[in-house]
Design a protein around this motif. Structure first.
Motif, mmCIF file in Angstrom:
data_model
loop_
_atom_site.group_PDB
_atom_site.id
_atom_site.type_symbol
_atom_site.label_atom_id
_atom_site.label_comp_id
_atom_site.label_asym_id
_atom_site.label_seq_id
_atom_site.Cartn_x
_atom_site.Cartn_y
_atom_site.Cartn_z
ATOM 1 N N VAL A 88 0.831 -1.205 0.000
ATOM 2 C CA VAL A 88 0.000 0.000 0.000
ATOM 3 C C VAL A 88 0.863 1.252 0.000
ATOM 4 O O VAL A 88 0.556 2.237 -0.686
ATOM 5 C CB VAL A 88 -0.963 -0.019 1.206
ATOM 6 C CG1 VAL A 88 -1.687 1.318 1.337
ATOM 7 C CG2 VAL A 88 -1.964 -1.164 1.064
ATOM 8 N N ASP A 89 1.946 1.225 0.741
ATOM 9 C CA ASP A 89 2.845 2.391 0.785
ATOM 10 C C ASP A 89 3.462 2.667 -0.581
ATOM 11 O O ASP A 89 3.677 3.839 -0.954
ATOM 12 C CB ASP A 89 3.952 2.172 1.822
ATOM 13 C CG ASP A 89 3.456 2.271 3.254
ATOM 14 O OD1 ASP A 89 2.317 2.738 3.457
ATOM 15 O OD2 ASP A 89 4.204 1.875 4.166
ATOM 16 N N TYR A 90 3.751 1.605 -1.335
ATOM 17 C CA TYR A 90 4.315 1.817 -2.676
ATOM 18 C C TYR A 90 3.299 2.511 -3.572
ATOM 19 O O TYR A 90 3.653 3.434 -4.334
ATOM 20 C CB TYR A 90 4.753 0.488 -3.295
ATOM 21 C CG TYR A 90 5.371 0.668 -4.663
ATOM 22 C CD1 TYR A 90 6.623 1.266 -4.803
ATOM 23 C CD2 TYR A 90 4.696 0.284 -5.813
ATOM 24 C CE1 TYR A 90 7.194 1.468 -6.063
ATOM 25 C CE2 TYR A 90 5.254 0.474 -7.069
ATOM 26 C CZ TYR A 90 6.501 1.065 -7.188
ATOM 27 O OH TYR A 90 7.054 1.271 -8.426
ATOM 28 N N PHE A 91 2.043 2.108 -3.488
ATOM 29 C CA PHE A 91 1.011 2.777 -4.284
ATOM 30 C C PHE A 91 0.812 4.218 -3.820
ATOM 31 O O PHE A 91 0.547 5.107 -4.644
ATOM 32 C CB PHE A 91 -0.296 1.988 -4.222
ATOM 33 C CG PHE A 91 -0.343 0.836 -5.174
ATOM 34 C CD1 PHE A 91 -0.852 0.982 -6.450
ATOM 35 C CD2 PHE A 91 0.158 -0.404 -4.801
ATOM 36 C CE1 PHE A 91 -0.878 -0.075 -7.341
ATOM 37 C CE2 PHE A 91 0.136 -1.476 -5.684
ATOM 38 C CZ PHE A 91 -0.373 -1.318 -6.959
ATOM 39 N N ALA A 92 0.966 4.469 -2.540
ATOM 40 C CA ALA A 92 0.902 5.851 -2.044
ATOM 41 C C ALA A 92 2.036 6.677 -2.623
ATOM 42 O O ALA A 92 1.847 7.858 -2.951
ATOM 43 C CB ALA A 92 0.955 5.852 -0.516
ATOM 44 N N ASP A 93 3.200 6.061 -2.778
ATOM 45 C CA ASP A 93 4.329 6.762 -3.398
ATOM 46 C C ASP A 93 4.037 7.073 -4.867
ATOM 47 O O ASP A 93 4.401 8.149 -5.371
ATOM 48 C CB ASP A 93 5.596 5.922 -3.287
ATOM 49 C CG ASP A 93 6.121 5.819 -1.856
ATOM 50 O OD1 ASP A 93 5.722 6.659 -1.015
ATOM 51 O OD2 ASP A 93 6.907 4.890 -1.581
ATOM 52 N N LEU A 94 3.379 6.136 -5.560
ATOM 53 C CA LEU A 94 3.004 6.398 -6.946
ATOM 54 C C LEU A 94 2.007 7.554 -7.036
ATOM 55 O O LEU A 94 2.115 8.413 -7.917
ATOM 56 C CB LEU A 94 2.384 5.136 -7.564
ATOM 57 C CG LEU A 94 3.341 3.995 -7.930
ATOM 58 C CD1 LEU A 94 2.549 2.753 -8.322
ATOM 59 C CD2 LEU A 94 4.286 4.405 -9.060
ATOM 60 N N GLU A 95 1.041 7.572 -6.121
ATOM 61 C CA GLU A 95 0.068 8.668 -6.098
ATOM 62 C C GLU A 95 0.771 10.008 -5.887
ATOM 63 O O GLU A 95 0.473 10.995 -6.579
ATOM 64 C CB GLU A 95 -0.952 8.431 -4.993
ATOM 65 C CG GLU A 95 -1.996 9.538 -4.882
ATOM 66 C CD GLU A 95 -2.904 9.369 -3.684
ATOM 67 O OE1 GLU A 95 -3.911 10.114 -3.611
ATOM 68 O OE2 GLU A 95 -2.622 8.522 -2.812
ATOM 69 N N GLY A 119 -7.164 -2.716 0.500
ATOM 70 C CA GLY A 119 -6.037 -2.135 1.223
ATOM 71 C C GLY A 119 -5.825 -0.673 0.873
ATOM 72 O O GLY A 119 -5.571 0.155 1.759
ATOM 73 N N LEU A 120 -5.941 -0.335 -0.410
ATOM 74 C CA LEU A 120 -5.785 1.052 -0.841
ATOM 75 C C LEU A 120 -6.915 1.923 -0.305
ATOM 76 O O LEU A 120 -6.684 3.049 0.164
ATOM 77 C CB LEU A 120 -5.751 1.129 -2.370
ATOM 78 C CG LEU A 120 -4.581 0.425 -3.071
ATOM 79 C CD1 LEU A 120 -4.692 0.569 -4.581
ATOM 80 C CD2 LEU A 120 -3.243 0.961 -2.583
#
Length: 432
Positions: free
Chosen positions: A259-266, A298-299
């Motif tokens: 989830v943190d990786y997707f937050a970084d992409l956002e 999760g997101l």
């Protein structure tokens, strides 16, 4: 039926498609690029090389009045992968089109598009349904035949068949960059392409051992779009990772690391929205749906606003329904060659209506200009969320073909509507 609208003959001619067939499994297993090709032996059944020339089967349908219309049979770049039909060999299938397919359709009324397309879908040879590429290409020709026979647009024929109200503006086009992901993205920015760049992130080298290379690329997209885009430009970033996020992080997909990786992409894309296609390849439809539901939950729980796009294991109309019903994706790619008849792609778009899943009318770089134009009419007839620029990976050609076909069709429909309005006015004036 008038004799002028009867289908009198169907012909099939092998030709080239707009890109190549790639052995996805061999590439994922580490096949190294050698210039434009790959070193090593193919893994997928039917492949002679890891990358080999794409093929199409050009289908000509003749009508009684001498009109000849065309459709192109095409299969996706990664044929045989993710539950798709096997590699499509045009020479092998040409006799099938000129034999059983022609026998089933010759003599039928070309104006009856839906009935003709359904006849094609139901046709079996030696107990098997036709390859999706055949159903795809022949149905395009049947659509063109119906439009010609009725003197209208393919958009109108589809809208009547699917009971839709066509879009009055072009559907947002999604540009794909291929491996030239920087130069082609810059071209897209200059032209103000609404959805971009695909990116072709299909290896650890392209995504980075920990995903850092993709993050850097998304940051570059944000910065360069602001430098090159037209005034008021607000792109939507769409990255296809071919399951590589799953390769790096693994399940479970709702854990903090993922989830943190997707937050970084956002964050890297902000202030623009970003959507990620094919985050993992779980090895089967049920497994893929479960993994994507897990990731989406999760997101959502973490408040991370990255849209997830279904691709792997979402091939047929039945697959699209399963992903939508499960709430497994924010968008589903409707991979047009994999659904068979082109009307089935339209039905897949319609199935998303009233749900929280948007319809991305996709396909493959490995199509032709004929199939791309046909899909532009599906996009207009169903008002899809976005439509893929195709064929090829050079961007400019595919974007021109799809965007111009939509603009041309909208203008033609507007002229026809104006003519009807003028005629009605003239009739009222004459009565007065």
């Amino acid at each position: 039926m008038t004799t002028e609208t009867r289908i009198t003959a169907i012909h099939a001619t092998p030709g080239y498609s707009g890109f190549f067939f790639d052995d996805q499994r061999a590439i994922k297993q580490g096949a190294q690029q050698d210039g434009f090709t790959y070193d090593g032996e193919p893994v997928m059944e039917g492949f002679d090389e890891i990358r080999q020339a794409g093929e199409t089967l050009i289908v000509d349908v003749e009508l009684e009045d001498g009109t000849v219309v065309r459709g192109d049979c095409a299969a996706v770049q990664y044929s045989g992968a993710g539950g798709r039909d096997p590699l499509f060999r045009a020479e092998e299938y040409a006799p099938l089109v000129e034999g059983p397919v022609a026998e089933a359709l010759e003599g039928r009324d070309a104006t009856e598009f839906l009935a003709n397309a359904e006849t094609l879908e139901e046709l079996q040879v030696d107990g098997d349904r036709l390859h999706t590429a055949i159903r795809y290409g022949v149905s395009q020709a049947l659509l063109a035949a119906a439009a010609s026979a009725t003197g209208t647009t393919r958009t109108d024929v589809l809208a009547d068949a699917l009971e839709t109200e066509p879009a009055t503006e072009p559907v947002p086009v999604f540009g794909q960059s291929g491996d030239d992901r920087y130069t082609n993205a810059e071209k897209m920015f200059v032209k103000g392409v609404p959805v971009l760049p695909h990116g072709l992130i299909n290896s650890r080298e392209k995504i980075g051992e920990d995903g850092e290379t993709l993050l850097e690329y998304v940051e570059w997209l944000r910065t360069r779009s602001q430098e090159l885009g037209p005034d008021g430009y607000e792109p939507r970033f769409h990255i296809d990772v071919y399951g590589m996020i799953g390769e790096i992080f693994g399940a479970p997909y709702d854990r903090a690391e993922v989830v943190d990786y997707f937050a970084d992409l956002e964050e890297a894309a902000a202030p623009y929205p970003i959507q990620v296609e094919g985050p993992m390849d779980a090895g089967g439809r049920a497994e893929q749906i479960a993994a994507m539901v897990e990731l989406r939950e999760g997101l959502r729980d973490a408040g991370v606003d990255v849209d997830i796009v279904a691709d792997e294991w979402c091939n047929t109309l039945e697959d699209v329904r399963a992903f939508v019903d499960a709430g497994a994706a924010d968008l589903v790619q409707i991979k047009t060659p994999d659904l068979g008849g082109i009307h089935r792609s339209g039905r897949a778009v319609r199935y998303c209506e009233g749900t929280d899943t948007r319809a991305y009318l996709g396909g493959t770089c490995n199509e032709t200009e004929t199939s791309a134009r046909a899909c532009a009419h599906v996009a207009l007839a169903t008002d899809a969320a976005q439509v893929l620029a195709k064929p090829g990976m050079g961007f400019d050609e595919g974007y021109m073909i799809v965007e111009n076909e939509m603009r041309r069709t909208i203008a033609r429909r507007e002229r026809a509507e104006q003519s009807r309005a003028d005629a009605a006015t003239d009739e009222v004036t004459a009565d007065d």
